[in-house]
Design a protein around this motif. Structure first.
Motif, PDB file in Angstrom:
ATOM      1  N   UNK B  21       0.838  -1.208   0.000  1.00 27.26           N
ATOM      2  CA  UNK B  21       0.000   0.000   0.000  1.00 27.26           C
ATOM      3  C   UNK B  21       0.868   1.251   0.000  1.00 27.26           C
ATOM      4  N   UNK B  22       1.897   1.262   0.806  1.00 24.08           N
ATOM      5  CA  UNK B  22       2.853   2.380   0.835  1.00 24.08           C
ATOM      6  C   UNK B  22       4.240   1.800   0.603  1.00 24.08           C
ATOM      7  N   UNK B  23       4.940   2.377  -0.376  1.00 26.31           N
ATOM      8  CA  UNK B  23       6.210   1.788  -0.800  1.00 26.31           C
ATOM      9  C   UNK B  23       7.337   2.806  -0.571  1.00 26.31           C
ATOM     10  N   UNK B  43      -2.712   5.054  -2.269  1.00 29.24           N
ATOM     11  CA  UNK B  43      -2.280   4.908  -0.866  1.00 29.24           C
ATOM     12  C   UNK B  43      -2.621   6.122  -0.017  1.00 29.24           C
ATOM     13  N   UNK B  44      -3.511   6.993  -0.528  1.00 29.79           N
ATOM     14  CA  UNK B  44      -3.863   8.215   0.205  1.00 29.79           C
ATOM     15  C   UNK B  44      -4.553   7.886   1.533  1.00 29.79           C
ATOM     16  N   UNK B  45      -5.589   7.032   1.465  1.00 29.11           N
ATOM     17  CA  UNK B  45      -6.343   6.682   2.679  1.00 29.11           C
ATOM     18  C   UNK B  45      -5.451   5.920   3.666  1.00 29.11           C
ATOM     19  N   UNK B 210       1.387   8.064  -6.164  1.00 29.48           N
ATOM     20  CA  UNK B 210       0.915   6.981  -7.033  1.00 29.48           C
ATOM     21  C   UNK B 210       1.584   5.677  -6.605  1.00 29.48           C
ATOM     22  N   UNK B 211       0.805   4.630  -6.528  1.00 32.46           N
ATOM     23  CA  UNK B 211       1.295   3.298  -6.151  1.00 32.46           C
ATOM     24  C   UNK B 211       2.110   3.321  -4.862  1.00 32.46           C
ATOM     25  N   UNK B 212       1.635   4.078  -3.896  1.00 34.29           N
ATOM     26  CA  UNK B 212       2.284   4.099  -2.585  1.00 34.29           C
ATOM     27  C   UNK B 212       3.556   4.907  -2.512  1.00 34.29           C
ATOM     28  N   UNK B 213       3.861   5.643  -3.581  1.00 33.57           N
ATOM     29  CA  UNK B 213       5.099   6.440  -3.592  1.00 33.57           C
ATOM     30  C   UNK B 213       4.776   7.905  -3.817  1.00 33.57           C
TER      31      UNK B 213
END
Lengths: 277, 308
Positions: B21-23, B43-45, B210-213
């Motif tokens: 979720x967060x990278x 991954x905002x929420x 985007x995509x946890x980054x």
């Protein structure tokens, strides 16, 4: 401060958990089962020692009422507990409530109390009411014996409530959680309610002895011991474990069952539980 | 950015099973109005939940007001108000009772007069204050949630889609309220929204994920500066001959003729401006006008996410 917060949250939780028609259905179910447990008075008239016989039959009536109420209590508690946690998780209310500066352990305790306390009070009320209408001339004896129902039902409900919370926190979806909790409790109830005599005949006395140590059975045996009733697991078998264990030992056992799921659940909920989709 | 930093994520990683979720997310939340943008699943929420101690990071460090988001979440939650996209209340309580309960839980004043004032501030009509929340419309629930987030003078208010369920008129009012609260009461905001023109109007700082980054972070000017592509409208005669030459240029991303004008999307605006007169001269065409289309946040978002 935390007492004020806890009471405010408890009020809101009570109104949600016992919203119409849950309270009405519970009362109706318990009333029907309590009526069935009323004992006839004829047998005490033949006793010569009237006072002892009278106290004994009041105690047995309280025990019989509680035994009748145990199954609906267990099922309602487990289902409501599962519903309370899973529905809040699914709706997002748990997320909102865990985002305010209230400790998770307080939140857990409030949700637990909001389900268990009314059920324990209802079981106490029904035992007072239905035993009381039979023995209306001796209200103090009825009150004295019925009082034991309150702590015993709280302890018994903590175990099945723990199952409800465990399932809800694992599954996190309302309907599957409630159904799984129902099945799990029926399964436990079935195991705990197996007739000792059947176990004795099929597997031997050693196995039958241990039935009285199972969660729901031990609560009822504990209540009987508190009421001074000589407990007989079945008509033809006097269980040596029931006879040899003191009331204190059964008390410790019931407290153990009450805490065995709840304490790990509180620790998990307070320290590890996460809100995620 | 020379504003005060109130929150920081340093190489935060969060996995849910095999999904990341967060990278290694690193970002800063500044005092002011911060916009959190990114496509669905960015991954905002998760970042919002992590900042409030609802989930624990697998790796990295997340801090708000210099407090650890997991270990000191109780302190953080006392200083932060939050409005989630998924609104949930005690539906059997009235709007005022719900707000009173939350005020008690937050340790804020539960005076009915103050709470009514707050409900009026978020434009929740006085006639519905006593009505059960279960009977509220989506817009009314949104306003009640906003009032709840503003309880107890928070230092930071996190809003997840604050204008969802609101009509255009009320959206404007809510955005004005956010600006007012920031300017007059020094309340900082972290707003996650997909309605980018709204964010562009109110936010001082943008966080694009985007995509946890983290893809990009900065003010609106900084966001435009780093935009990957720029669009130009070129009025040239004859259009076709210039178009043939432009097609072969490596920096040209997209090319189209609309109303006798060339619409050119380029990756390198400086090089395009330098090369265009040379190309036009080469084919003997006449260049009448070159106009750069003003970038908006949506263009920045699209080009950055696609570029990533």
């Amino acid at each position: 401060m935390s007492v004020r917060v806890g009471l405010a949250l408890l009020k809101a939780e009570l109104s949600k958990a016992w919203a119409r028609p849950i309270l009405e259905v519970t009362i109706a179910l318990m009333a029907i089962l309590s009526v069935a447990s009323i004992r006839p008075l004829t047998e005490i008239y033949s006793q010569s020692d009237f006072s002892t016989a009278f106290q004994s039959i009041v105690a047995e009536s309280v025990s019989a009422t509680m035994t009748s109420l145990m199954l609906p209590l267990v099922l309602m508690c487990a289902v409501l507990m599962s519903l309370s946690f899973a529905r809040d998780y699914e709706s997002g209310l748990m997320q909102s409530l865990l985002s305010v500066p209230v400790s998770r352990s307080l939140f857990f305790t409030v949700k637990f109390v909001a389900v268990i306390l009314p059920l324990a009070l209802l079981s106490w009320f029904f035992s007072v009411f239905f035993v009381g209408i039979t023995f209306y001339s001796s209200p103090w004896i009825v009150l004295q014996f019925s009082f034991y129902v309150l702590p015993v039902s709280v302890l018994a409900l903590m175990f099945c409530g723990g199952i409800g919370v465990l399932v809800a926190l694992l599954i996190k979806r309302t309907i599957p959680s409630v159904l799984t909790t129902l099945i799990a409790n029926f399964f436990f109830w079935f195991i705990c309610s197996m007739e000792s005599e059947y176990v004795y005949r099929s597997f031997g006395a050693n196995f039958a002895n241990y039935v009285c140590l199972a969660p729901f059975k031990s609560s009822l045996v504990f209540l009987d011991k508190l009421l001074g009733i000589q407990h007989s697991v079945s008509s033809s078998l006097i269980d040596p474990l029931v006879s040899s264990f003191s009331v204190g030992s059964f008390g410790i056992l019931v407290v153990f069952w009450a805490c065995v799921l709840v304490v790990p659940m509180v620790v998990y909920f307070s320290r590890r539980f996460e809100i995620c989709d | 950015m020379d504003c005060e930093i109130i929150g920081e994520f340093r190489s935060v990683t969060k996995r849910f099973g095999s999904a990341v979720a967060l990278d290694g997310l690193s970002l800063k939340i500044y005092r002011g109005i911060n916009g959190l943008i990114g496509p669905n699943g960015a991954g905002k929420t998760t970042a919002i939940r992590l900042s409030l101690g609802l989930i624990k990071a697998d790796a990295g460090c997340a801090e708000l007001f210099r407090f650890d988001c997991w270990n000191d979440s109780l302190v953080i939650r006392g200083r932060v108000g939050v409005l989630y996209e998924k609104l949930a209340f005690y539906d059997n309580l009235s709007g005022l009772e719900q707000l009173r309960l939350m005020a008690k839980l937050k340790g804020a004043s539960d005076s009915v007069v103050k709470l009514r004032k707050l409900l009026c501030l978020v434009e929740l009509d006085e006639s519905v204050h006593g009505r059960r929340v279960g009977g509220y419309s989506a817009g009314m629930r949104q306003r009640l949630g906003l009032a709840q987030a503003l309880l107890g003078n928070p230092e930071l208010v996190i809003l997840d889609e604050p204008t969802a369920n609101l009509d255009p008129l009320n959206r404007v009012k809510i955005l004005e309220l956010i600006t007012f609260l920031n300017k007059e009461h020094d309340i900082s905001f972290l707003i996650s929204s997909h309605i980018l023109p709204e964010l562009e109007r109110v936010c001082d700082n943008f966080i694009l994920m985007n995509k946890g980054k983290l893809l990009r972070q900065g003010s609106i000017v900084q966001m435009f500066e780093k935009t990957v592509t720029t669009k130009f409208i070129v009025r040239v005669q004859p259009v076709e001959s210039v178009m043939v030459f432009l097609k072969d240029e490596a920096y040209v991303e997209d090319l189209a003729v609309i109303d006798d004008c060339l619409h050119v999307v380029v990756r390198d605006a400086v090089l395009f401006r330098k090369r265009l007169p040379l190309l036009v001269g080469q084919v003997g065409a006449s260049l009448d006008e070159v106009r750069m289309v003003k970038s908006d946040l949506e263009t920045v978002f699209k080009s950055t996410v696609e570029g990533a």
